[in-house]
Design a protein around this motif. Structure first.
Motif, mmCIF file in Angstrom:
data_model
loop_
_atom_site.group_PDB
_atom_site.id
_atom_site.type_symbol
_atom_site.label_atom_id
_atom_site.label_comp_id
_atom_site.label_asym_id
_atom_site.label_seq_id
_atom_site.Cartn_x
_atom_site.Cartn_y
_atom_site.Cartn_z
ATOM 1 N N ASP A 1 -21.289 16.944 -47.682
ATOM 2 C CA ASP A 1 -19.999 17.445 -48.154
ATOM 3 C C ASP A 1 -18.868 16.738 -47.410
ATOM 4 O O ASP A 1 -19.122 15.795 -46.650
ATOM 5 C CB ASP A 1 -19.909 18.972 -48.021
ATOM 6 N N SER A 2 -17.639 17.183 -47.620
ATOM 7 C CA SER A 2 -16.519 16.447 -47.042
ATOM 8 C C SER A 2 -16.519 16.518 -45.517
ATOM 9 O O SER A 2 -16.013 15.617 -44.854
ATOM 10 C CB SER A 2 -15.196 16.963 -47.612
ATOM 11 N N GLY B 1 -16.526 13.341 -43.298
ATOM 12 C CA GLY B 1 -15.551 13.171 -42.220
ATOM 13 C C GLY B 1 -16.220 12.668 -40.946
ATOM 14 O O GLY B 1 -15.672 11.816 -40.235
ATOM 15 N N LEU C 1 -22.629 10.470 -55.274
ATOM 16 C CA LEU C 1 -21.629 11.185 -56.068
ATOM 17 C C LEU C 1 -20.391 11.479 -55.215
ATOM 18 O O LEU C 1 -19.249 11.233 -55.626
ATOM 19 C CB LEU C 1 -22.243 12.488 -56.600
ATOM 20 N N VAL C 2 -20.642 11.967 -54.009
ATOM 21 C CA VAL C 2 -19.530 12.311 -53.117
ATOM 22 C C VAL C 2 -18.775 11.048 -52.703
ATOM 23 O O VAL C 2 -17.536 11.020 -52.697
ATOM 24 C CB VAL C 2 -20.039 13.090 -51.882
ATOM 25 N N GLU D 1 -18.494 8.259 -54.338
ATOM 26 C CA GLU D 1 -17.729 7.761 -55.495
ATOM 27 C C GLU D 1 -16.462 8.563 -55.704
ATOM 28 O O GLU D 1 -15.372 8.012 -55.821
ATOM 29 C CB GLU D 1 -18.551 7.940 -56.787
ATOM 30 N N LEU D 2 -16.622 9.884 -55.751
ATOM 31 C CA LEU D 2 -15.481 10.732 -56.108
ATOM 32 C C LEU D 2 -14.410 10.736 -55.019
ATOM 33 O O LEU D 2 -13.263 11.066 -55.282
ATOM 34 C CB LEU D 2 -15.938 12.166 -56.409
ATOM 35 N N THR D 3 -14.794 10.427 -53.783
ATOM 36 C CA THR D 3 -13.791 10.374 -52.708
ATOM 37 C C THR D 3 -13.290 8.934 -52.523
ATOM 38 O O THR D 3 -12.540 8.665 -51.588
ATOM 39 C CB THR D 3 -14.385 10.866 -51.382
ATOM 40 N N ASN D 4 -13.732 8.031 -53.371
ATOM 41 C CA ASN D 4 -13.357 6.609 -53.297
ATOM 42 C C ASN D 4 -13.786 5.948 -51.992
ATOM 43 O O ASN D 4 -13.184 4.982 -51.552
ATOM 44 C CB ASN D 4 -11.842 6.421 -53.469
ATOM 45 N N MET D 5 -14.790 6.476 -51.339
ATOM 46 C CA MET D 5 -15.209 5.937 -50.045
ATOM 47 C C MET D 5 -16.359 4.937 -50.170
ATOM 48 O O MET D 5 -16.757 4.321 -49.178
ATOM 49 C CB MET D 5 -15.629 7.072 -49.098
ATOM 50 N N VAL E 1 -15.787 1.566 -48.742
ATOM 51 C CA VAL E 1 -15.533 1.490 -47.305
ATOM 52 C C VAL E 1 -16.796 1.795 -46.513
ATOM 53 O O VAL E 1 -17.169 1.065 -45.592
ATOM 54 C CB VAL E 1 -14.388 2.464 -46.915
ATOM 55 N N GLU F 1 -17.721 23.068 -50.887
ATOM 56 C CA GLU F 1 -16.376 22.692 -50.441
ATOM 57 C C GLU F 1 -15.463 23.922 -50.407
ATOM 58 O O GLU F 1 -14.712 24.133 -49.458
ATOM 59 C CB GLU F 1 -15.770 21.620 -51.358
ATOM 60 N N MET G 1 -6.427 13.047 -53.172
ATOM 61 C CA MET G 1 -7.491 12.435 -52.374
ATOM 62 C C MET G 1 -6.858 11.409 -51.424
ATOM 63 O O MET G 1 -6.104 10.541 -51.862
ATOM 64 C CB MET G 1 -8.468 11.729 -53.319
ATOM 65 N N GLU H 1 -10.090 11.561 -41.682
ATOM 66 C CA GLU H 1 -11.383 12.242 -41.514
ATOM 67 C C GLU H 1 -11.420 13.578 -42.241
ATOM 68 O O GLU H 1 -12.474 14.185 -42.374
ATOM 69 C CB GLU H 1 -11.651 12.451 -40.020
ATOM 70 N N LEU I 1 -11.964 16.774 -53.746
ATOM 71 C CA LEU I 1 -13.349 16.535 -54.174
ATOM 72 C C LEU I 1 -13.820 17.676 -55.072
ATOM 73 O O LEU I 1 -14.396 17.449 -56.135
ATOM 74 C CB LEU I 1 -14.256 16.398 -52.941
#
Lengths: 111, 535
Positions: free
Chosen positions: A55-56, A60, A87-88, A90-94, A97, B46, B94, B102, B109
Motif C-alpha cells: 500500500d502507500s 513510502g 498496480l500500485v 502504475e497508479l501512483t506513477n512510480m 522511478v 488505504e 497524486m 514519501e 491512489l
C-alpha cells in the motif's frame, strides 16, 4: 511479513520480502534498506515475488529507502513485483522511478 | 451477494485485521477478477490506514466496515468515530513521481482504484462509501432485487435499525412461551414444516422463537427475512428454486416456500420478520396472507411488551436517588439491581432536618406488580416523612398502604431510618426486614434486630422505634435478601458484607464490590445502602 537479507556479488544486497508491505510492516523494510546503506552496500534489490500486498505506506518506505540509497551512490530496484504491486506502482506513477526487473542480476546489469 | 461486516478498534486492531476480513470475502466470491479484488482491497486498506493514522490525534478509533459483493459491483462502507476536521478528497493530487515524496499518495491512489468515493459526516461519525463496478460478468440483475444498495442513507438506516434492535434487549435471550405459542400455532395453522420469529442482527439472522425445523441462527446472506424487512408488505415466495432472486437460498428438505411479514421496533425500524417456510412449493392465498399478518401483529404486541418493560426499568431506575446526599462528615452510597427488568426493591434517601432519612424496602414478589407497589411505598413514605418522626412516618405510610397491600395480597419489608448528622444517632423502624448490620471501627459487627412485622400483614401493628449511634468510622449497611444470595444465602452473608465495609475506604467501594458480585448471577433483586460516618 518476513525479510531476509542476501548479499550478492558486486556489492548488491538483495532484500527479500514476503507477506504484506503495509503500515504495519513498512518501518522494517525501511530499516533493512538503511542497514544495507550503513554497511556501505547501497545497491539494493528488493525481491517482491512473495509480497501479496503493497500500500502507500509500504511504497513510502521503498521511496525513502531509495532516496537514502541514492544519496550513498546506490539505488533501490525492484525484482519480480506481483500484479498488485505493479498496480500500485502504475497508479501512483512510480513505475518509472522504482524500476522493476526479472532478477537480482538483471537489476544491476547496467553497472 | 456476499456481505461481511467487521467492527474494529484501533489500537489494537490494525489494517491486518481488515486484510483478514477481506480474505473471507474473496473466498466467498470465486468469480471475482484479480483486478477487481486487488483494486478494492488496496482502496479499502488505504482508507482504513488513513482513518487509523489521522483520526483522533492518536487517541484511537472505532470503525465498522461492511463489504458487499454484488454480481455487478463491489461496495465498501466504513463508519468511523474519528474526528476529521477537514476532508479534502478531491483536492489531493497524486504527488509527482520525481518529487520522491514519501507520503500523500494514499487518498489519490484510493480514488484511482474505485469508481466513486463518498464521505459524509453524520451524528459524529464519518461514513465513507467506495464503489467499484465489476469487470464484465454475466450480470444477473434480478439477483439484486430488494437488496439495499449500501448508499450512505442505507448505512445510516441500517445503523438505526441495529440500534433499535439492540435497545430491545431481546437478542440471544432464552425462548419464551409467549412467543413460542405463536410460532407453534402458525406451524399447525398453515400446515408448514417451520415457523419462526427472526431478527436481523448485523450479518446474521437470529430466531427468538422457532417451531418445527426452523433454524435458530444463520448468516444474513442466506436469510429470506432480510428481504422481507426491506418493505412493509408480506413477502411470499411460492417456490424459491423457481425464482432467480431466491434460488440460492433454497435448502433441500428445509425451505423452498417462504412467507413472512416484517416486525417493527416501537420507533418504526424493521427489525425482523415473522415467517413460515416449507420444503414443498405452495400457493399462499390472500386469506392466508391476512392470517399471517394477524399472527405477526400478535408477535408485534409481545415485542412491544418487551420494549415497555425495558422502558419501565428506566423509569424505575429514575426513582432511585440520583444525587449524593451532601451531609458533611457522612458518606452514603447505594445500588439496586432488579432480577428482571423491574423489581420490588428500592432504596431512597433525602435530607430531613439536621440529617437524612434513609429507606430500603423489599416488596414480596418480583416483576411489574412488585414494582408498582414499591413505587407507591416510596411516594407514601416520602410524603409521610415530612410530617413526623420515624414511627409517625411508617405509621402513616402503613395506614395508607394497607388497603392496597390487602387487595394485592402483597407485603413489604422495610428499613426506614433518620440519621442525625451531628450526634450520629440513628433512629429507625425495621418492619420485618432484619437485614441491617453495623460494622464498628473496632472490628465488631452488630446486626440490628427486627421486632415488627412487614407492612401489609397486620393492620393493628404498633411500629417499634429503635435507636443506635454510629461513632466516627462506623458503617451501617442495609441490604435486601438478594444480597444474601450473593453469598451462601444465610444471614452470615450479612456479616461478610459488614466485613467488606470494614476493609473498604468508602461507601461507594462497598457498593461497587457488591455490584460486581451481583453481575449476571442474581435471581433475586439485589439492593444495598451503605451509610458511613467519617473518621
Amino acid at each position: 511479513m518476513d525479510i531476509s537479507i542476501i548479499p550478492h556479488p558486486q556489492g548488491v544486497t538483495e532484500i527479500s520480502v514476503s507477506g504484506r508491505l503495509n503500515m504495519v510492516t513498512a518501518a522494517r523494510v525501511r530499516e533493512a534498506i538503511q542497514s544495507a546503506v550503513d554497511d556501505n552496500r547501497p545497491r539494493v534489490a528488493i525481491t517482491l515475488e512473495q509480497v501479496v500486498f503493497l500500500d502507500s505506506s509500504g511504497l513510502g518506505a521503498l521511496i525513502a529507502g531509495m532516496k537514502t540509497a541514492r544519496e550513498a551512490g546506490g539505488d533501490v530496484r525492484l525484482v519480480k513485483p506481483t500484479e498488485q504491486v505493479e498496480l500500485v506502482l502504475e497508479l501512483t506513477n512510480m513505475a518509472g522511478v522504482l524500476r522493476s526487473f526479472d532478477s537480482v542480476e538483471s537489476a544491476y546489469a547496467d553497472a | 451477494m456476499v456481505t461481511r461486516t467487521l467492527r474494529l478498534t484501533a489500537p489494537p486492531h490494525t489494517v491486518d485485521t481488515v486484510h483478514d476480513l477481506l480474505d473471507s470475502v474473496w473466498a466467498s466470491v470465486p468469480d471475482l477478477s484479480a483486478r477487481d479484488r486487488m483494486s478494492l482491497e488496496t482502496a479499502i486498506i488505504e482508507l482504513t490506514a488513513n482513518v487509523i493514522q489521522h483520526a483522533n490525534h492518536g487517541r484511537g478509533v472505532q470503525a465498522t466496515l461492511t463489504v458487499i459483493a454484488y454480481k455487478d459491483r463491489l461496495e465498501a462502507t466504513l463508519s468511523d468515530s474519528g474526528e476529521v476536521d477537514h476532508v479534502d478528497l478531491e483536492g489531493r493530487e497524486m504527488p509527482e513521481a520525481e518529487s520522491l515524496a514519501e507520503s500523500g499518495r494514499g487518498i489519490p491512489l484510493m480514488r484511482a482504484l474505485v469508481d466513486t468515493v463518498e464521505h459524509r459526516r453524520v451524528d459524529g461519525f464519518n461514513h465513507w462509501t467506495l464503489v467499484r463496478g465489476r469487470e464484465a460478468q454475466d450480470v444477473d440483475r434480478s439477483s439484486t432485487r430488494g437488496m439495499p444498495s449500501v448508499s450512505i442513507t442505507g448505512v445510516i438506516d441500517e445503523m438505526a435499525r441495529q440500534r433499535a434492535l439492540e435497545e430491545l434487549g431481546i437478542l440471544d435471550t432464552s425462548p419464551e412461551e409467549r412467543f413460542d405459542r405463536v410460532t407453534r400455532l402458525a406451524k399447525s395453522l398453515f400446515g408448514v414444516q417451520s415457523a419462526a420469529i427472526n431478527l436481523i442482527d448485523g450479518d446474521r439472522q437470529w430466531a427468538k422463537s422457532v417451531a418445527g425445523d426452523a433454524v435458530v441462527e444463520m448468516p444474513r446472506e442466506s436469510s429470506v427475512c432480510t428481504d422481507t424487512i426491506m418493505g412493509d408488505d408480506t413477502l411470499v415466495v411460492p417456490e424459491l428454486t423457481a425464482d432467480p432472486a431466491y434460488a440460492d437460498r433454497a435448502q433441500d428438505g428445509l425451505i423452498n416456500f417462504y412467507a413472512g411479514h416484517p416486525l417493527y421496533a416501537s420507533t418504526g425500524e424493521r427489525i425482523g420478520a415473522f415467517c413460515i417456510y416449507d420444503p414443498r412449493p405452495r400457493a399462499f392465498t390472500e386469506r392466508e396472507q391476512a392470517m399471517l399478518r394477524d399472527l405477526a401483529s400478535w408477535v408485534q404486541q409481545e415485542l412491544s411488551v418487551s420494549q415497555e418493560l425495558s422502558r419501565a426499568a428506566e423509569v424505575q431506575q429514575g426513582l432511585l436517588p440520583s444525587k449524593m446526599l451532601s451531609m458533611p462528615g457522612w458518606d452514603i452510597a447505594g445500588f439496586c439491581q432488579p432480577a428482571r427488568a423491574v423489581g420490588g426493591d428500592f432504596y431512597d434517601w433525602y435530607p430531613v432536618g439536621e440529617g437524612a432519612a434513609i429507606t430500603l424496602a423489599d416488596t414480596m414478589g418480583k416483576g411489574i406488580a412488585a414494582a408498582i407497589i414499591a413505587a407507591t411505598v416510596r411516594a407514601v413514605l416520602r410524603s409521610a416523612a415530612r410530617f413526623g418522626d420515624v414511627t409517625g412516618a411508617v405509621n402513616l405510610a402503613a395506614a395508607s398502604l394497607n388497603a392496597d397491600l390487602d387487595t394485592t395480597g402483597l407485603f413489604v419489608t422495610l428499613f426506614h431510618a433518620r440519621v442525625d448528622m451531628d450526634s450520629g444517632e440513628v433512629t429507625f423502624v425495621d418492619a420485618g426486614h432484619g437485614l441491617t448490620v453495623i460494622a464498628r471501627t473496632d472490628g465488631t459487627i452488630e446486626r440490628l434486630r427486627s421486632h415488627s412485622p412487614p407492612l401489609g400483614v397486620d393492620i393493628d401493628t404498633e411500629w417499634e422505634e429503635q435507636t443506635i449511634t454510629l461513632e466516627p468510622g462506623d458503617t451501617l449497611v442495609a441490604a435486601s435478601d438478594g444480597v444474601l444470595d450473593l453469598y451462601d444465602g444465610s444471614l452470615d452473608g450479612l456479616d461478610r458484607v459488614a466485613a467488606l465495609a470494614l476493609l473498604a475506604s468508602s461507601s461507594q467501594e462497598v457498593v461497587d464490590a457488591l455490584r460486581t458480585r451481583a453481575r449476571g448471577t442474581s435471581s433475586d433483586d439485589v439492593t444495598v445502602v451503605v451509610v458511613r460516618r467519617d473518621d
